[in-house]
Design an enzyme around this catalytic site. Structure first.
Site, PDB file in Angstrom:
ATOM      1  N   TYR A  21       5.669  14.102  -3.340  1.00 13.25           N
ATOM      2  CA  TYR A  21       6.200  12.790  -3.724  1.00 13.25           C
ATOM      3  C   TYR A  21       4.636  12.050  -4.138  1.00 13.25           C
ATOM      4  CZ  TYR A  21       8.085   8.400  -4.615  1.00 13.25           C
ATOM      5  OH  TYR A  21       8.600   7.363  -4.863  1.00 13.25           O
ATOM      6  N   TRP A  23       2.388   8.343  -6.637  1.00 14.60           N
ATOM      7  CA  TRP A  23       2.217   7.286  -7.206  1.00 14.60           C
ATOM      8  C   TRP A  23       1.008   7.209  -7.626  1.00 14.60           C
ATOM      9  CZ3 TRP A  23       4.209   2.658  -9.385  1.00 14.60           C
ATOM     10  CH2 TRP A  23       5.263   2.042  -9.302  1.00 14.60           C
TER      11      TRP A  23
HETATM   12  N1  LIG Z   1       7.380   2.125   5.968  1.00 11.73           N
HETATM   13  C1  LIG Z   1       7.869   2.005   4.329  1.00 11.73           C
HETATM   14  N2  LIG Z   1       7.696   2.999   3.868  1.00 11.73           N
HETATM   15  C2  LIG Z   1       7.554   3.497   2.421  1.00 11.73           C
HETATM   16  C3  LIG Z   1       7.898   2.169   2.209  1.00 11.73           C
HETATM   17  C4  LIG Z   1       8.296   0.879   2.642  1.00 11.73           C
HETATM   18  O1  LIG Z   1       9.212   0.434   1.519  1.00 11.73           O
HETATM   19  N3  LIG Z   1       7.714   1.284   4.006  1.00 11.73           N
HETATM   20  N4  LIG Z   1       7.715   2.441   0.430  1.00 11.73           N
HETATM   21  C5  LIG Z   1       8.270   3.751   0.223  1.00 11.73           C
HETATM   22  C6  LIG Z   1       7.619   3.641  -1.121  1.00 11.73           C
HETATM   23  S1  LIG Z   1       9.074   2.767  -2.856  1.00 11.73           S
HETATM   24  C7  LIG Z   1       7.059   4.619  -2.308  1.00 11.73           C
HETATM   25  S2  LIG Z   1       7.298   4.499  -3.808  1.00 11.73           S
HETATM   26  C8  LIG Z   1       6.366   5.622  -1.329  1.00 11.73           C
HETATM   27  C9  LIG Z   1       5.078   5.168  -1.931  1.00 11.73           C
HETATM   28  O2  LIG Z   1       4.434   6.409  -1.644  1.00 11.73           O
HETATM   29  P1  LIG Z   1       2.966   6.851  -1.900  1.00 11.73           P
HETATM   30  O3  LIG Z   1       3.506   7.046  -4.441  1.00 11.73           O
HETATM   31  O4  LIG Z   1       2.384   7.845  -1.551  1.00 11.73           O
HETATM   32  O5  LIG Z   1       1.775   6.193  -2.315  1.00 11.73           O
HETATM   33  P2  LIG Z   1       0.665   5.946  -2.722  1.00 11.73           P
HETATM   34  O6  LIG Z   1      -0.688   5.366  -2.254  1.00 11.73           O
HETATM   35  O7  LIG Z   1       0.468   5.463  -4.064  1.00 11.73           O
HETATM   36  O8  LIG Z   1       0.031   7.608  -2.599  1.00 11.73           O
HETATM   37  C10 LIG Z   1      -0.937   8.158  -4.243  1.00 11.73           C
HETATM   38  C11 LIG Z   1      -2.117   8.654  -3.622  1.00 11.73           C
HETATM   39  O9  LIG Z   1      -2.711   9.486  -4.609  1.00 11.73           O
HETATM   40  C12 LIG Z   1      -3.327   9.920  -4.635  1.00 11.73           C
HETATM   41  N5  LIG Z   1      -3.688   9.399  -6.184  1.00 11.73           N
HETATM   42  C13 LIG Z   1      -4.906   8.807  -6.678  1.00 11.73           C
HETATM   43  N6  LIG Z   1      -4.720   9.386  -8.021  1.00 11.73           N
HETATM   44  C14 LIG Z   1      -4.933  10.664  -8.195  1.00 11.73           C
HETATM   45  C15 LIG Z   1      -4.693  11.981  -8.924  1.00 11.73           C
HETATM   46  O10 LIG Z   1      -4.861  11.686 -10.183  1.00 11.73           O
HETATM   47  N7  LIG Z   1      -4.278  13.011  -8.083  1.00 11.73           N
HETATM   48  C16 LIG Z   1      -4.697  13.153  -7.172  1.00 11.73           C
HETATM   49  N8  LIG Z   1      -4.300  14.562  -6.713  1.00 11.73           N
HETATM   50  N9  LIG Z   1      -4.204  12.369  -5.964  1.00 11.73           N
HETATM   51  C17 LIG Z   1      -4.147  10.728  -6.690  1.00 11.73           C
HETATM   52  C18 LIG Z   1      -4.536   8.386  -3.833  1.00 11.73           C
HETATM   53  O11 LIG Z   1      -5.444   8.865  -3.474  1.00 11.73           O
HETATM   54  C19 LIG Z   1      -3.315   8.540  -2.861  1.00 11.73           C
HETATM   55  O12 LIG Z   1      -3.813   8.789  -2.183  1.00 11.73           O
HETATM   56  O13 LIG Z   1       5.890   5.254   0.004  1.00 11.73           O
HETATM   57  C20 LIG Z   1       7.079   4.657   0.900  1.00 11.73           C
HETATM   58  N10 LIG Z   1       7.063   4.401   1.982  1.00 11.73           N
HETATM   59  N1  LIG Z   2       1.911  -5.501  -4.933  1.00 14.83           N
HETATM   60  C1  LIG Z   2       3.075  -4.166  -5.182  1.00 14.83           C
HETATM   61  N2  LIG Z   2       4.041  -4.386  -6.289  1.00 14.83           N
HETATM   62  C2  LIG Z   2       5.090  -3.180  -6.271  1.00 14.83           C
HETATM   63  C3  LIG Z   2       4.728  -1.926  -5.659  1.00 14.83           C
HETATM   64  C4  LIG Z   2       3.386  -1.773  -4.381  1.00 14.83           C
HETATM   65  O1  LIG Z   2       2.842  -1.333  -3.716  1.00 14.83           O
HETATM   66  N3  LIG Z   2       2.864  -3.307  -4.510  1.00 14.83           N
HETATM   67  N4  LIG Z   2       5.245  -1.130  -5.343  1.00 14.83           N
HETATM   68  C5  LIG Z   2       6.090  -0.078  -6.656  1.00 14.83           C
HETATM   69  C6  LIG Z   2       7.630   0.030  -5.806  1.00 14.83           C
HETATM   70  S1  LIG Z   2       7.136   2.033  -5.947  1.00 14.83           S
HETATM   71  C7  LIG Z   2       8.744  -0.049  -5.605  1.00 14.83           C
HETATM   72  S2  LIG Z   2       9.805   0.835  -4.714  1.00 14.83           S
HETATM   73  C8  LIG Z   2       9.166  -1.439  -5.637  1.00 14.83           C
HETATM   74  C9  LIG Z   2       9.634  -1.464  -4.714  1.00 14.83           C
HETATM   75  O2  LIG Z   2      10.598  -3.277  -4.839  1.00 14.83           O
HETATM   76  P1  LIG Z   2      11.622  -3.391  -3.233  1.00 14.83           P
HETATM   77  O3  LIG Z   2      11.487  -2.095  -2.812  1.00 14.83           O
HETATM   78  O4  LIG Z   2      12.501  -4.531  -3.619  1.00 14.83           O
HETATM   79  O5  LIG Z   2      10.769  -4.515  -2.533  1.00 14.83           O
HETATM   80  P2  LIG Z   2       9.401  -4.854  -1.771  1.00 14.83           P
HETATM   81  O6  LIG Z   2       8.727  -5.243  -1.358  1.00 14.83           O
HETATM   82  O7  LIG Z   2      10.209  -3.500  -0.479  1.00 14.83           O
HETATM   83  O8  LIG Z   2      11.145  -5.324  -0.760  1.00 14.83           O
HETATM   84  C10 LIG Z   2      11.931  -6.997  -2.242  1.00 14.83           C
HETATM   85  C11 LIG Z   2      11.802  -7.854  -0.459  1.00 14.83           C
HETATM   86  O9  LIG Z   2      12.799  -7.979   0.330  1.00 14.83           O
HETATM   87  C12 LIG Z   2      13.158  -7.959   1.482  1.00 14.83           C
HETATM   88  N5  LIG Z   2      14.541  -8.119   2.221  1.00 14.83           N
HETATM   89  C13 LIG Z   2      13.761  -6.554   3.131  1.00 14.83           C
HETATM   90  N6  LIG Z   2      15.248  -6.032   3.774  1.00 14.83           N
HETATM   91  C14 LIG Z   2      15.556  -6.792   3.335  1.00 14.83           C
HETATM   92  C15 LIG Z   2      17.282  -7.333   4.163  1.00 14.83           C
HETATM   93  O10 LIG Z   2      18.062  -6.959   4.328  1.00 14.83           O
HETATM   94  N7  LIG Z   2      17.795  -8.320   2.735  1.00 14.83           N
HETATM   95  C16 LIG Z   2      17.189  -9.232   2.091  1.00 14.83           C
HETATM   96  N8  LIG Z   2      18.505 -10.125   1.455  1.00 14.83           N
HETATM   97  N9  LIG Z   2      16.308  -8.895   1.793  1.00 14.83           N
HETATM   98  C17 LIG Z   2      15.526  -8.273   2.415  1.00 14.83           C
HETATM   99  C18 LIG Z   2      11.465  -8.452   1.842  1.00 14.83           C
HETATM  100  O11 LIG Z   2      11.590 -10.024   2.240  1.00 14.83           O
HETATM  101  C19 LIG Z   2      10.935  -8.047   0.965  1.00 14.83           C
HETATM  102  O12 LIG Z   2       9.469  -8.854   1.030  1.00 14.83           O
HETATM  103  O13 LIG Z   2       7.905  -2.530  -5.471  1.00 14.83           O
HETATM  104  C20 LIG Z   2       6.997  -2.186  -6.916  1.00 14.83           C
HETATM  105  N10 LIG Z   2       5.933  -3.469  -6.352  1.00 14.83           N
HETATM  106 MO   LIG Z   3       8.714   2.929  -4.982  1.00 13.46          MO
END
Ligand SMILES: Nc1nc2c(c(=O)[nH]1)N[C@H]1C(S)=C(S)[C@@H](COP(=O)(O)OP(=O)(O)OC[C@H]3O[C@@H](n4cnc5c(=O)[nH]c(N)nc54)[C@H](O)[C@@H]3O)O[C@H]1N2
Ligand SMILES: Nc1nc2c(c(=O)[nH]1)N[C@H]1C(S)=C(S)[C@@H](COP(=O)(O)OP(=O)(O)OC[C@H]3O[C@@H](n4cnc5c(=O)[nH]c(N)nc54)[C@H](O)[C@@H]3O)O[C@H]1N2
Ligand SMILES: [Mo]
Length: 665
Positions: A21, A23
């Protein structure tokens, strides 16, 4: 070699996990997930895939049962222009942080959220922020902050619903005409099922939000055009389906679903894809081919799968069996974003082969940047040569395809540039059909960008349903908004019953772990990407990821701003740098995701992280039997000052490039 052995061996494609999985890549051709899936489908005939996302694991499964598809509910619904013009009050559970809406997969070329919030606020729109963190709204919104204990939003939503019911503020006609099951839900609100009326006082005791605020808000949201939003964050937790459903029920009671700027827009403001108009023409997309393997996992169940082959589990009304995985091919994601890294380490020790190859990134190749919600198609030019042994994913898979005897099917005889021209063609044709500017590929490439037309701002599926509840009924089992779901009730899940309910968290602060950790998305990067870059580095404290604490909590532990702290619980420990902020509610520590994992032996055989990756602490458990989504957002921890010797951060040191001798048969 390993791939060929697997293909020809006893396990076949059923033993290959290609559901990695991630991004990676804004470009639509070199999109690693599309490339790897296409390769595995063509070369092996398929692979065990993963479904849903870490972002929206719970909502993507529950929304179709109760309202409609995730995309239609989050993206093609209320827009920022509607909010600017129409909305009087926004209840944002989890906020609408600009750090989040600045980001969209495929890219975002104009940031519109700050301006829209400022103009709405100037017109008199009131934004209410329910969050443990004050900066989940930008100052321009002038939001009223209601600090709330994490995981208790459902109690507040039920308190609002109960107040509406008690004061007769709910929209009876809307509930009768457009919804099903309100009778069951209203009995529950009144205390019929468990003897506990879900009053504002009850909600206040659980959430810490004052009862008067809840009562006032119930009146406010039924007196004008009101919008309820629920951030992804809330459903990335145990019972994460409930806030998604309770938010919908709350908006249904206010009776404004489908009105301009009103009702319910799941996840509005959590990504740059939301609140915008959808493109009227398709964007370039690489076809992935046909997957001959039927088994799959909900994406966040990877450790469960590797540790428990052959075992059964529940998912969305089905009994599923974990496959026996022999080979994992990982591309385009960072596995250290998965929860409970010590458990993940044991899990990754199970398969015989794990393939990860060094790949180029966006700036090292040509591509087309595009998102379905952004009106610009971008010619992404190569800005730098590839580093070291890294190669484009396409080049890697083309070579592997040759070794596997499926090169022609994979490449279709095209080089990367020819693929770009090929993928551009459907967009060009759709533009030409509508009489829009439709340059040929070479002219587009020379110009550098192209404007795409947007579909009308028509409120999508919910507006159509409101206007024509019969002919434009929702794609739910009843065709209506399901406040009670017969389908979900019949699944018989104790952790996701047939209507929105308050389920007390099964992990709460305790003596050993008195603080709640919020592991949200970082403000200085996208997940872990470019963590080594100057911007992300500028936020670090002595090279460690910043952990934000309330000054009161810090004082109790003798922690000062800039100290190194140890954050720990029964699952692991990490170091981080203390940043004291009164915009962080007392009882909370905020350590965002994405610091590159820096394994540190903590002496008892388990790993810690010397840099501040929160997933050494988070819990690897499904949201419920319904969706089995990821619970990475919150856990409980203890924090103490760390006065020991500081180990160097080695996460950015390049790996050894010595090649092991590879023998090809
Ligand atoms: N504790 C905690 N964990 C979380 C979350 C959280 O809120 N709390 N959020 C979750 C969410 S919403 C998400 S979306 C995930 C994100 O998880 P990921 O999408 O796995 O995170 P990224 O850091 O965007 O990883 C992208 C990877 O792709 C590699 N990459 C970039 N370009 C290329 C390419 O062209 N080819 C290849 N092969 N590799 C490439 C980069 O080096 C990087 O290692 O994390 C989840 N994990
Ligand atoms: N800069 C930046 N932007 C991103 C990303 C990134 O890695 N960097 N990732 C993108 C991705 S893949 C995703 S999925 C989205 C994620 O979107 P979200 O999952 O909504 O983003 P988060 O920043 O994890 O959380 C938003 C806020 O929710 C609040 N929160 C946490 N737990 C609770 C709760 O139980 N109750 C309430 N009321 N609030 C709570 C926290 O204060 C947190 O800052 O963001 C996207 N945008
Ligand atoms: Mo995400």
């Amino acid at each position: 070699m390993a791939l060929r052995l697997v293909r020809e061996g006893r396990h076949g494609a059923e033993g290959v996990f290609g559901g990695s999985y991630g991004w990676s890549s804004a470009g639509r051709f070199h999109h690693a997930q599309s490339q790897i899936h296409r390769f595995l489908n063509i070369a092996l005939g398929g692979y065990v895939r993963s479904v849903n996302s870490y972002s929206a694991g719970a909502s993507a499964v529950i929304l179709p049962w109760i309202l409609g598809p995730f995309e239609a509910m989050s993206r093609n619904n209320v827009t920022w222009s509607q909010i600017e013009a129409e909305t009087d009050v926004v209840l944002a559970f989890g906020g609408m942080a600009l750090k989040n809406s600045n980001v969209a997969s495929g890219g975002v070329t104009t940031h519109i959220e700050r301006g829209a919030m400022a103009r709405a606020a100037a017109r008199g729109c009131r934004f209410h922020l329910f969050s443990p963190l004050r900066d989940d709204f930008p100052p321009e919104a002038g939001a009223i902050w209601h600090p709330i204990r994490p995981g208790t939003d459902v109690a507040v939503m039920l308190g609002l619903c109960n107040t509406m019911l008690a004061e007769g503020l709910h929209d009876v006609e809307f509930l009768e005409q457009y919804c099903t099951g309100f009778d069951v839900f209203s009995a529950y609100l009144a205390g019929g099922e468990d003897g506990q009326p879900k009053t504002a006082e009850w909600a206040s005791g659980i959430s810490g939000v004052p009862a008067q605020s809840i009562v006032r808000l119930a009146r406010e949201m039924t007196a004008g055009r009101s919008l309820v939003t629920v951030a992804h964050a809330l459903q990335r937790a145990r019972f994460g389906e409930q806030p998604v459903w309770a938010g919908a029920a709350l908006a249904a009671m206010a009776g404004q679903i489908g009105l301009p700027g009103g009702g319910y827009n799941y996840a509005l403001g959590t990504m740059g894809h939301t609140g915008r108009r959808i493109n009227a023409v398709p964007i370039p997309t690489l076809l992935q081919g046909r997957n001959g393997v039927s088994n799959f996992i909900p994406v966040a169940r990877i450790s469960d799968m590797l540790l428990n082959p052959g075992e059964t589990y529940h998912y969305d009304g089905r009994e599923m069996t974990y496959p026996d995985i022999r080979l994992v091919y990982w591309a385009g994601g960072n596995p250290f974003h998965h929860q409970d890294l010590n458990r993940l380490r044991s899990a990754l020790a199970r398969p015989q082969t794990i393939i990860v190859l060094p790949a180029t990134m966006t700036l090292e190749r040509e591509d087309i940047g595009a998102a379905g919600t952004d009106p610009r198609l971008i010619a992404m030019r190569r800005l730098a040569p590839a580093v070291g042994m890294s190669r484009d994913d396409y080049a890697i898979f083309a070579d592997l395809s040759r070794l596997m005897g499926s090169e022609d099917a994979f490449t279709e005889g095209r080089d990367a540039r020819e693929w770009l021209a090929h993928l551009y063609e459907p967009t060009r044709m759709a533009l030409a059909e509508r009489g829009w500017d439709a340059p040929d590929f070479e002219s587009f490439w020379e110009r550098g960008e192209l404007t795409l037309p947007s579909a009308p701002d028509d409120g999508g599926m919910l507006r159509a349903f409101r206007q024509n509840p019969q002919s434009a009924h929702l794609p739910t089992p009843s065709g209506r908004i399901e406040i009670f779901s017969r389908t979900i009730a019949d699944f018989g899940y104790d952790d996701c019953p047939g209507h929105p309910v308050w389920l007390a968290p099964d992990e709460v602060p305790n003596e050993a772990a008195p603080l709640v950790l919020i592991a949200n998305q970082p403000s200085t990067r996208l997940h872990s990407q470019l963590d080594f870059g100057a911007y992300s580095q500028s936020s670090k404290v002595r090279g460690r990821e910043p952990a934000r604490l309330n000054p009161q909590d810090a004082a109790q532990q003798g922690i000062r701003d800039g100290d190194i702290v140890r954050i720990f619980n029964g699952r692991g420990a990490c170091l981080a740098g203390a940043v004291l902020r009164d915009g962080v509610m007392a009882g909370i520590v905020n350590l965002s995701t994405g610091a590159w994992f820096d394994p540190l032996d903590v002496g008892d055989g388990s790993l810690g992280c010397g840099h501040g990756n929160p997933n050494i602490l988070t819990r690897d458990i499904g949201t419920s039997k319904l969706a089995q989504g990821c619970c990475g957002q919150v856990t409980v921890v203890e924090v103490s000052r760390y006065d020991g010797e500081l180990p160097p951060v080695r996460a950015y040191d390049p790996p050894s490039t010595e090649l092991a001798t590879v023998r090809t048969a």
